[in-house]
Design a protein around this motif. Structure first.
Motif, PDB file in Angstrom:
ATOM      1  N   ARG A  47       4.285  -1.775 -19.134  1.00 20.57           N
ATOM      2  CA  ARG A  47       5.409  -2.834 -18.830  1.00 20.57           C
ATOM      3  C   ARG A  47       6.990  -2.569 -19.753  1.00 20.57           C
ATOM      4  NH1 ARG A  47       1.375  -8.066 -20.017  1.00 20.57           N
ATOM      5  NH2 ARG A  47       0.128  -7.406 -18.359  1.00 20.57           N
ATOM      6  N   THR A  48       7.517  -1.527 -19.024  1.00 22.82           N
ATOM      7  CA  THR A  48       8.567  -1.011 -19.560  1.00 22.82           C
ATOM      8  C   THR A  48       9.833  -2.181 -19.082  1.00 22.82           C
ATOM      9  OG1 THR A  48       8.730   0.341 -17.562  1.00 22.82           O
ATOM     10  CG2 THR A  48       7.867   1.320 -19.435  1.00 22.82           C
ATOM     11  N   TYR A  49       9.858  -2.783 -17.748  1.00 17.96           N
ATOM     12  CA  TYR A  49      10.623  -3.717 -17.654  1.00 17.96           C
ATOM     13  C   TYR A  49      10.050  -4.794 -16.582  1.00 17.96           C
ATOM     14  CZ  TYR A  49      10.556  -0.838 -13.189  1.00 17.96           C
ATOM     15  OH  TYR A  49      10.119   0.141 -12.255  1.00 17.96           O
ATOM     16  N   GLU A  50      10.925  -5.719 -16.254  1.00 18.91           N
ATOM     17  CA  GLU A  50      10.123  -6.669 -15.409  1.00 18.91           C
ATOM     18  C   GLU A  50      10.273  -6.388 -14.238  1.00 18.91           C
ATOM     19  OE1 GLU A  50       7.963 -10.195 -14.743  1.00 18.91           O
ATOM     20  OE2 GLU A  50       8.774  -9.505 -16.876  1.00 18.91           O
ATOM     21  N   PRO A  51       9.079  -6.377 -13.597  1.00 20.15           N
ATOM     22  CA  PRO A  51       9.165  -5.842 -11.959  1.00 20.15           C
ATOM     23  C   PRO A  51       9.565  -6.894 -11.119  1.00 20.15           C
ATOM     24  CG  PRO A  51       6.813  -6.126 -12.688  1.00 20.15           C
ATOM     25  CD  PRO A  51       7.790  -6.369 -14.049  1.00 20.15           C
ATOM     26  N   LEU A  52       9.991  -6.587  -9.931  1.00 14.22           N
ATOM     27  CA  LEU A  52      10.412  -7.505  -8.999  1.00 14.22           C
ATOM     28  C   LEU A  52       9.082  -7.986  -8.058  1.00 14.22           C
ATOM     29  CD1 LEU A  52      13.409  -5.447  -7.044  1.00 14.22           C
ATOM     30  CD2 LEU A  52      13.396  -7.375  -8.730  1.00 14.22           C
ATOM     31  N   PRO A  53       8.909  -9.190  -7.765  1.00 13.22           N
ATOM     32  CA  PRO A  53       7.853  -9.816  -6.940  1.00 13.22           C
ATOM     33  C   PRO A  53       7.614  -9.143  -5.509  1.00 13.22           C
ATOM     34  CG  PRO A  53       9.209 -11.276  -6.920  1.00 13.22           C
ATOM     35  CD  PRO A  53      10.105 -10.279  -7.603  1.00 13.22           C
ATOM     36  N   VAL A  54       7.825  -7.862  -5.416  1.00  7.89           N
ATOM     37  CA  VAL A  54       7.515  -6.982  -3.996  1.00  7.89           C
ATOM     38  C   VAL A  54       6.771  -5.906  -4.309  1.00  7.89           C
ATOM     39  CG1 VAL A  54       9.049  -5.950  -2.381  1.00  7.89           C
ATOM     40  CG2 VAL A  54       9.991  -7.859  -3.301  1.00  7.89           C
ATOM     41  N   VAL A  55       5.971  -5.644  -3.544  1.00  7.49           N
ATOM     42  CA  VAL A  55       5.093  -4.334  -3.496  1.00  7.49           C
ATOM     43  C   VAL A  55       5.410  -3.492  -2.298  1.00  7.49           C
ATOM     44  CG1 VAL A  55       2.755  -3.348  -3.551  1.00  7.49           C
ATOM     45  CG2 VAL A  55       3.366  -5.563  -4.726  1.00  7.49           C
ATOM     46  N   LEU A  56       6.140  -2.454  -2.539  1.00  4.67           N
ATOM     47  CA  LEU A  56       6.851  -1.411  -1.702  1.00  4.67           C
ATOM     48  C   LEU A  56       5.466  -0.619  -0.959  1.00  4.67           C
ATOM     49  CD1 LEU A  56       9.965  -0.780  -3.092  1.00  4.67           C
ATOM     50  CD2 LEU A  56       9.511  -2.357  -1.370  1.00  4.67           C
ATOM     51  N   SER A  57       5.537  -0.169   0.344  1.00  2.00           N
ATOM     52  CA  SER A  57       4.613   0.450   0.688  1.00  2.00           C
ATOM     53  C   SER A  57       5.244   1.902   1.511  1.00  2.00           C
ATOM     54  CB  SER A  57       3.621  -0.388   1.709  1.00  2.00           C
ATOM     55  OG  SER A  57       4.517  -0.591   3.036  1.00  2.00           O
ATOM     56  N   ARG A  58       6.454   1.798   1.739  1.00  4.19           N
ATOM     57  CA  ARG A  58       7.074   3.028   2.439  1.00  4.19           C
ATOM     58  C   ARG A  58       8.556   2.775   2.407  1.00  4.19           C
ATOM     59  NH1 ARG A  58       8.471   2.631   8.109  1.00  4.19           N
ATOM     60  NH2 ARG A  58       8.144   0.229   8.814  1.00  4.19           N
ATOM     61  N   GLY A  59       9.192   3.844   2.534  1.00  2.16           N
ATOM     62  CA  GLY A  59      10.721   3.931   2.714  1.00  2.16           C
ATOM     63  C   GLY A  59      11.364   5.025   3.584  1.00  2.16           C
ATOM     64  N   GLU A  60      12.535   4.784   3.975  1.00  2.00           N
ATOM     65  CA  GLU A  60      12.959   5.583   5.057  1.00  2.00           C
ATOM     66  C   GLU A  60      14.629   5.311   5.133  1.00  2.00           C
ATOM     67  OE1 GLU A  60      13.105   6.266   9.676  1.00  2.00           O
ATOM     68  OE2 GLU A  60      11.315   5.720   8.864  1.00  2.00           O
ATOM     69  N   GLY A  61      15.226   6.393   4.797  1.00  7.48           N
ATOM     70  CA  GLY A  61      16.661   6.203   4.381  1.00  7.48           C
ATOM     71  C   GLY A  61      16.972   5.130   3.419  1.00  7.48           C
ATOM     72  N   VAL A  62      17.903   4.281   3.911  1.00  9.47           N
ATOM     73  CA  VAL A  62      18.399   3.227   2.835  1.00  9.47           C
ATOM     74  C   VAL A  62      17.186   2.007   2.967  1.00  9.47           C
ATOM     75  CG1 VAL A  62      20.708   3.750   3.129  1.00  9.47           C
ATOM     76  CG2 VAL A  62      20.001   2.067   4.583  1.00  9.47           C
ATOM     77  N   PHE A  63      16.424   1.906   3.776  1.00  6.97           N
ATOM     78  CA  PHE A  63      15.442   0.888   3.797  1.00  6.97           C
ATOM     79  C   PHE A  63      14.115   1.098   3.087  1.00  6.97           C
ATOM     80  CE2 PHE A  63      18.120   0.373   7.401  1.00  6.97           C
ATOM     81  CZ  PHE A  63      18.395  -0.701   7.343  1.00  6.97           C
ATOM     82  N   VAL A  64      13.531   0.046   2.578  1.00  2.00           N
ATOM     83  CA  VAL A  64      12.194   0.093   1.996  1.00  2.00           C
ATOM     84  C   VAL A  64      11.390  -1.180   2.816  1.00  2.00           C
ATOM     85  CG1 VAL A  64      12.341   1.387  -0.032  1.00  2.00           C
ATOM     86  CG2 VAL A  64      12.583  -1.428  -0.019  1.00  2.00           C
ATOM     87  N   TRP A  65       9.882  -0.974   2.848  1.00  2.00           N
ATOM     88  CA  TRP A  65       9.148  -1.920   3.469  1.00  2.00           C
ATOM     89  C   TRP A  65       8.024  -2.505   2.428  1.00  2.00           C
ATOM     90  CZ3 TRP A  65      11.588   1.566   6.525  1.00  2.00           C
ATOM     91  CH2 TRP A  65      12.096   0.976   7.448  1.00  2.00           C
TER      92      TRP A  65
END
Length: 102
Positions: A47-65
Motif C-alpha cells: 500500500r504505497t499509494y491510494e490506487p484508482l478504482p480501475v483495474v487495467l487489462s491492456r494498453g496501446e498508445g495513449v489508451f488503456v482498457w
C-alpha cells in the motif's frame, strides 16, 4: 517562434475533448470483476499509494482498457517509463531483441 497550424488545431481539438470528458465523466460502481481484483490487491499488495478504482487489462498508445473493456486516456504518462506509450512497436522490438541475447 510561431507554432505550425496543425499543432494549434490539434491542441484545440484536444482541449475540446478534455472539456467534454471532464464534464461528462462520473465514477461508476466497480463491476464484480473489477471489485474482485481490487479486493485481491488490497489483501496482497503493497500500500504505497491510494490506487484508482480501475483495474487495467491492456494498453496501446495513449489508451488503456479496464477489465470491463472501458477505454481511458492514460494521464499517468509522466509516471515512470509510461511516457513512451503502451506497446510501442519499436520498444517491443528492442525488448524482444534484448531478451533473446541475455
Amino acid at each position: 517562434m510561431s507554432r505550425p497550424r496543425h499543432f494549434i488545431g490539434m491542441a484545440r481539438q484536444m482541449a475540446r475533448q478534455m472539456a467534454r470528458l471532464s464534464t461528462s465523466w462520473t465514477p461508476k460502481e466497480p463491476s464484480s470483476r473489477t471489485q474482485f481484483f481490487i479486493d485481491r490487491e488490497l489483501r496482497r499488495g503493497a500500500r504505497t499509494y491510494e490506487p484508482l478504482p480501475v483495474v487495467l487489462s491492456r494498453g496501446e498508445g495513449v489508451f488503456v482498457w479496464d477489465v470491463d473493456d472501458r477505454r481511458y486516456y492514460d494521464f499517468l504518462s509522466a509516471y515512470s517509463a509510461v511516457n513512451q506509450g503502451h506497446s510501442h512497436p519499436r520498444l517491443l522490438a528492442a525488448l524482444e531483441s534484448q531478451s533473446r541475447r541475455i
